[in-house]
Write an enzyme that holds these catalytic residues in place. Sequence first.
Site, PDB file in Angstrom:
ATOM      1  N   LEU A 200       0.817  -1.230   0.000  1.00 55.57           N
ATOM      2  CA  LEU A 200       0.000   0.000   0.000  1.00 55.57           C
ATOM      3  C   LEU A 200       0.844   1.270   0.000  1.00 55.57           C
ATOM      4  O   LEU A 200       0.298   2.373  -0.111  1.00 55.57           O
ATOM      5  CB  LEU A 200      -0.955  -0.003   1.203  1.00 55.57           C
ATOM      6  CG  LEU A 200      -2.075  -1.048   1.120  1.00 55.57           C
ATOM      7  CD1 LEU A 200      -2.709  -1.246   2.491  1.00 55.57           C
ATOM      8  CD2 LEU A 200      -3.143  -0.635   0.115  1.00 55.57           C
TER       9      LEU A 200
ATOM     10  N   SER B 204      -5.671   0.968  18.688  1.00 58.99           N
ATOM     11  CA  SER B 204      -5.201   0.186  19.837  1.00 58.99           C
ATOM     12  C   SER B 204      -5.430   0.945  21.131  1.00 58.99           C
ATOM     13  O   SER B 204      -5.391   2.180  21.161  1.00 58.99           O
ATOM     14  CB  SER B 204      -3.706  -0.072  19.645  1.00 58.99           C
ATOM     15  OG  SER B 204      -3.133  -0.551  20.833  1.00 58.99           O
TER      16      SER B 204
ATOM     17  N   TYR C 275       5.318   3.192  17.104  1.00 55.69           N
ATOM     18  CA  TYR C 275       4.155   2.367  16.744  1.00 55.69           C
ATOM     19  C   TYR C 275       2.871   2.987  17.309  1.00 55.69           C
ATOM     20  O   TYR C 275       1.897   3.202  16.599  1.00 55.69           O
ATOM     21  CB  TYR C 275       4.329   0.926  17.274  1.00 55.69           C
ATOM     22  CG  TYR C 275       3.016   0.203  17.401  1.00 55.69           C
ATOM     23  CD1 TYR C 275       2.360  -0.290  16.272  1.00 55.69           C
ATOM     24  CD2 TYR C 275       2.388   0.059  18.650  1.00 55.69           C
ATOM     25  CE1 TYR C 275       1.124  -0.900  16.396  1.00 55.69           C
ATOM     26  CE2 TYR C 275       1.161  -0.548  18.769  1.00 55.69           C
ATOM     27  CZ  TYR C 275       0.536  -1.033  17.643  1.00 55.69           C
ATOM     28  OH  TYR C 275      -0.699  -1.625  17.768  1.00 55.69           O
TER      29      TYR C 275
ATOM     30  N   LYS D  57      -0.703   5.018  15.548  1.00 54.19           N
ATOM     31  CA  LYS D  57      -2.140   4.775  15.797  1.00 54.19           C
ATOM     32  C   LYS D  57      -2.827   6.099  16.144  1.00 54.19           C
ATOM     33  O   LYS D  57      -3.928   6.382  15.676  1.00 54.19           O
ATOM     34  CB  LYS D  57      -2.333   3.749  16.910  1.00 54.19           C
ATOM     35  CG  LYS D  57      -1.854   2.346  16.546  1.00 54.19           C
ATOM     36  CD  LYS D  57      -2.614   1.772  15.365  1.00 54.19           C
ATOM     37  CE  LYS D  57      -2.058   0.467  14.850  1.00 54.19           C
ATOM     38  NZ  LYS D  57      -2.598   0.033  13.559  1.00 54.19           N
TER      39      LYS D  57
ATOM     40  N   ARG E 106      -4.129  -6.910  32.091  1.00 52.50           N
ATOM     41  CA  ARG E 106      -4.575  -6.542  30.741  1.00 52.50           C
ATOM     42  C   ARG E 106      -5.957  -7.131  30.484  1.00 52.50           C
ATOM     43  O   ARG E 106      -6.386  -8.077  31.166  1.00 52.50           O
ATOM     44  CB  ARG E 106      -3.622  -7.110  29.670  1.00 52.50           C
ATOM     45  CG  ARG E 106      -2.220  -6.580  29.707  1.00 52.50           C
ATOM     46  CD  ARG E 106      -2.121  -5.147  29.228  1.00 52.50           C
ATOM     47  NE  ARG E 106      -0.742  -4.687  29.168  1.00 52.50           N
ATOM     48  CZ  ARG E 106      -0.078  -4.182  30.203  1.00 52.50           C
ATOM     49  NH1 ARG E 106      -0.653  -4.075  31.380  1.00 52.50           N
ATOM     50  NH2 ARG E 106       1.169  -3.776  30.059  1.00 52.50           N
TER      51      ARG E 106
HETATM   52  C1  UD1 Z   1       1.739  -4.797  23.463  1.00 50.25           C
HETATM   53  C2  UD1 Z   1       2.249  -3.454  23.079  1.00 50.25           C
HETATM   54  C3  UD1 Z   1       1.088  -2.598  22.633  1.00 50.25           C
HETATM   55  C4  UD1 Z   1       0.395  -3.272  21.454  1.00 50.25           C
HETATM   56  C5  UD1 Z   1      -0.014  -4.678  21.845  1.00 50.25           C
HETATM   57  C6  UD1 Z   1      -0.503  -5.418  20.611  1.00 50.25           C
HETATM   58  C7  UD1 Z   1       4.261  -3.082  24.427  1.00 50.25           C
HETATM   59  C8  UD1 Z   1       4.862  -2.327  25.565  1.00 50.25           C
HETATM   60  N1  UD1 Z   1       2.960  -2.859  24.186  1.00 50.25           N
HETATM   61  O1  UD1 Z   1       0.799  -4.631  24.539  1.00 50.25           O
HETATM   62  O2  UD1 Z   1       1.534  -1.323  22.250  1.00 50.25           O
HETATM   63  O3  UD1 Z   1      -0.725  -2.539  21.084  1.00 50.25           O
HETATM   64  O4  UD1 Z   1       1.100  -5.401  22.368  1.00 50.25           O
HETATM   65  O5  UD1 Z   1      -0.901  -6.693  20.921  1.00 50.25           O
HETATM   66  O6  UD1 Z   1       4.915  -3.845  23.769  1.00 50.25           O
HETATM   67  N2  UD1 Z   1       4.552 -10.285  29.328  1.00 50.25           N
HETATM   68  C9  UD1 Z   1       5.410 -11.072  30.069  1.00 50.25           C
HETATM   69  N3  UD1 Z   1       6.295 -11.874  29.399  1.00 50.25           N
HETATM   70  C10 UD1 Z   1       6.376 -11.909  28.027  1.00 50.25           C
HETATM   71  C11 UD1 Z   1       5.491 -11.083  27.284  1.00 50.25           C
HETATM   72  C12 UD1 Z   1       4.606 -10.284  27.977  1.00 50.25           C
HETATM   73  O7  UD1 Z   1       5.374 -11.074  31.298  1.00 50.25           O
HETATM   74  O8  UD1 Z   1       7.219 -12.629  27.482  1.00 50.25           O
HETATM   75  C13 UD1 Z   1       3.567  -9.449  30.043  1.00 50.25           C
HETATM   76  C14 UD1 Z   1       3.742  -7.964  29.798  1.00 50.25           C
HETATM   77  O9  UD1 Z   1       4.580  -7.397  30.754  1.00 50.25           O
HETATM   78  C15 UD1 Z   1       2.298  -7.476  29.926  1.00 50.25           C
HETATM   79  C16 UD1 Z   1       1.450  -8.655  29.463  1.00 50.25           C
HETATM   80  O10 UD1 Z   1       2.297  -9.791  29.539  1.00 50.25           O
HETATM   81  O11 UD1 Z   1       2.009  -7.240  31.255  1.00 50.25           O
HETATM   82  C17 UD1 Z   1       0.943  -8.500  28.044  1.00 50.25           C
HETATM   83  O12 UD1 Z   1       2.039  -8.212  27.206  1.00 50.25           O
HETATM   84  P1  UD1 Z   1       1.881  -8.126  25.611  1.00 50.25           P
HETATM   85  O13 UD1 Z   1       1.218  -9.345  25.106  1.00 50.25           O
HETATM   86  O14 UD1 Z   1       3.238  -7.800  25.060  1.00 50.25           O
HETATM   87  O15 UD1 Z   1       0.852  -6.925  25.402  1.00 50.25           O
HETATM   88  P2  UD1 Z   1       0.949  -5.401  25.876  1.00 50.25           P
HETATM   89  O16 UD1 Z   1       2.236  -5.075  26.477  1.00 50.25           O
HETATM   90  O17 UD1 Z   1      -0.259  -5.128  26.695  1.00 50.25           O
END
Ligand code: UD1
Length: 345
Positions: free
Chosen positions: A61, A127, A152, A156, A234
Amino acid sequence: MKSKILVTGGLGFIGSHTVVALQEQGFDVVIIDNLSNSSLDVLAGIMKITQISPEFENIDLRDKEAVVNFFEKYPKIIGVIHFAASKAVGESVENPLLYYENNLTSLIYLLKELSQKDEANFIFSSSCTVYGQADTLPISENAPVKKAESPYGNTKQIGEEIIQDSCKVYPQISAISLRYFNPIGAHPSGEIGELPIGTPQNLVPFITQTAIGKREQLSVFGNDYPTIDGTCVRDYIHVMDLARAHVIALKSLLEDKLEKNYDVFNLGTGKGNSVLEVIESFERVSGKKLSYKIVDRREGDITAAYADTHKANSELNWKAEHSLDEALKSAWEWEKRVAQIEKEE
Ligand code: UD1
């Protein structure tokens, strides 16, 4: 010729589930995808589920001429659901220009084409990241948009503004920005799901890849947050609920049901779960013990975010129906299916 719906990024995670939901509701779909973060196998998966083959165009795009030619080839497009975008937060910090170029030029080129039509309906993948750490929970659409933490997130915010400004001067365009909380899960058929490239950055694919043996251990980023058990909270929403919401939002636009020609809606369950609760739920539905350790906080993580869903409930008449357990079960079934396919290859 029947009117058509364009789904950009239609071979991606949320896009593919939305294509299925659209086809099941009788919509004629054409997909644009440049396969940068997806594969043609997804097209086969969609066809297996719906028995309908969506039209597909491999277009980037950012190529203005290709976009113009596309709309000449498909004059009957009356709705666009725009998923195509880059979405890795860390990568966007390292390569901001790539993110601004990819996520914003594509949006501008699409809107330019729609501005020339008599009628156009547009749905944008936004988002909950636009809220940052909101001052009050649950987060309603009236919560202020905070300075973005990453390029990113900024794409948005800017994307939403570009659409809002365009709707003011082109009243024939009706648009909705859907602010997703944390999408997880997969189609119950096991034919389509999330396919992260490389090491997953998001929690649920990291959990399922650890459980299947692709990753050694999950790192839980911090347990000293002011939450029920110290880990971040979350709002995890099943991708099937999300896909259905897109169809409902599109129909609301097509049937002129909304008051304004631009609006925003949160898409979440309204319920917050901690990382440890997600692990516990996963262990319950999969019957697998997950190896994990607590490590330092991840930079940029917010403490807690979950949606106030009243607006989507009352104005779109949409509500999330699937539980966290169901979503994690489907994610696990999908991971097992991917492992099986990889073994056969
Ligand atoms: C993340 C992005 C957000 C995006 C969204 C899309 C960041 C800081 N934020 O959100 O901008 O819109 O993805 O899906 O990257 N966690 C762990 N271990 C891991 C991975 C994650 O403990 O290996 C925890 C994180 O600290 C968080 C939760 O799991 O508390 C969710 O994490 P994640 O799935 O990456 O989503 P977001 O951080 O909410």
